[in-house]
Design a protein around this motif. Structure first.
Motif, PDB file in Angstrom:
ATOM      1  N   UNK A  21       0.821  -1.210   0.000  1.00 17.85           N
ATOM      2  CA  UNK A  21       0.000   0.000   0.000  1.00 17.85           C
ATOM      3  C   UNK A  21       0.855   1.260   0.000  1.00 17.85           C
ATOM      4  N   UNK A  22       1.935   1.241   0.759  1.00 21.50           N
ATOM      5  CA  UNK A  22       2.826   2.401   0.808  1.00 21.50           C
ATOM      6  C   UNK A  22       3.489   2.638  -0.549  1.00 21.50           C
ATOM      7  N   UNK A  23       3.906   1.562  -1.195  1.00 18.75           N
ATOM      8  CA  UNK A  23       4.531   1.682  -2.519  1.00 18.75           C
ATOM      9  C   UNK A  23       3.494   2.169  -3.533  1.00 18.75           C
ATOM     10  N   UNK A  24       2.276   1.625  -3.461  1.00 16.48           N
ATOM     11  CA  UNK A  24       1.209   2.050  -4.377  1.00 16.48           C
ATOM     12  C   UNK A  24       0.855   3.523  -4.177  1.00 16.48           C
ATOM     13  N   UNK A  25       1.047   4.021  -2.947  1.00 15.14           N
ATOM     14  CA  UNK A  25       0.755   5.429  -2.658  1.00 15.14           C
ATOM     15  C   UNK A  25       1.881   6.346  -3.129  1.00 15.14           C
ATOM     16  N   UNK A  26       2.965   5.756  -3.620  1.00 12.56           N
ATOM     17  CA  UNK A  26       4.049   6.562  -4.181  1.00 12.56           C
ATOM     18  C   UNK A  26       5.310   6.650  -3.347  1.00 12.56           C
ATOM     19  N   UNK A  27       5.406   5.858  -2.283  1.00  8.74           N
ATOM     20  CA  UNK A  27       6.617   5.899  -1.456  1.00  8.74           C
ATOM     21  C   UNK A  27       7.813   5.392  -2.249  1.00  8.74           C
ATOM     22  N   UNK A  28       8.873   6.162  -2.215  1.00  6.69           N
ATOM     23  CA  UNK A  28      10.107   5.773  -2.887  1.00  6.69           C
ATOM     24  C   UNK A  28      10.993   4.949  -1.973  1.00  6.69           C
ATOM     25  N   UNK A  29      10.810   5.095  -0.672  1.00 10.85           N
ATOM     26  CA  UNK A  29      11.598   4.364   0.315  1.00 10.85           C
ATOM     27  C   UNK A  29      10.648   3.954   1.423  1.00 10.85           C
TER      28      UNK A  29
END
Length: 178
Positions: A21-29
């Protein structure tokens, strides 16, 4: 830059949903760990807090993944604000410290989360007290036999030696010999 933080309380829980979910929200790290939220020593959270820079936003799934008490929440948010870093929750969309309304929502929900934790602690204490009154709760199993401790001490062993031999602390030896 969006920086994510994911946490589960026990090692048998999975971080996969939060990280995805964090990656899908655009988190790069994304920083993640498997530790209790009440543990003040969360190394990956500390690393994330040190990693973020001015203009970044720290993103979490839910507020309870980040902080358990209002004090901890506000202390960590103070650190982020001092660095010029925003804070958001994915599942609690109103929480966004980059907006005035988001700051208000954060304060309200933080108070509610702390209230729920206090209620849970009170219910647990009530349950333990009720079980003790019925004689059903006697604490944990004894790990050290007090008679063995006293015997070893009476043979001339020092408390430190007894502790080492039994694999416990000196304080445990002192308590068992009392």
């Amino acid at each position: 830059m969006l920086v994510g933080y994911a946490r589960v309380s026990t090692t048998d829980q999975s971080l996969n949903i939060q990280i995805a979910s964090l990656i899908a929200a655009g988190c790069e790290k994304v920083f993640s760990e498997k530790l209790s939220g009440t543990t003040s020593n969360r190394p990956q959270l500390q690393t994330a807090m040190e990693f973020v820079r001015e203009g970044d936003v720290l993103l979490v799934m839910r507020l309870d993944r980040f902080a358990r008490s209002n004090r901890d929440l506000h202390n960590m948010l103070h650190q982020l604000v001092a660095k010029g870093v925003g804070f958001r929750c994915i599942e609690q969309a109103g929480i966004d410290t980059t907006t005035s309304l988001g700051k208000l929502m954060l304060g309200v929900l933080g108070s509610v989360a702390e209230f729920e934790t206090d209620l849970r602690r009170e219910r647990q204490r009530e349950g333990i007290d009720a079980a003790k009154a019925k004689g059903a709760y006697k604490g944990g199993k004894a790990r050290i036999d007090p008679a063995r401790v006293r015997a070893m001490l009476s043979e001339g062993m020092r408390p430190g030696e007894v502790a080492k031999a039994l694999g416990c602390s000196r304080m445990t030896v002192h308590r068992a010999s009392a």
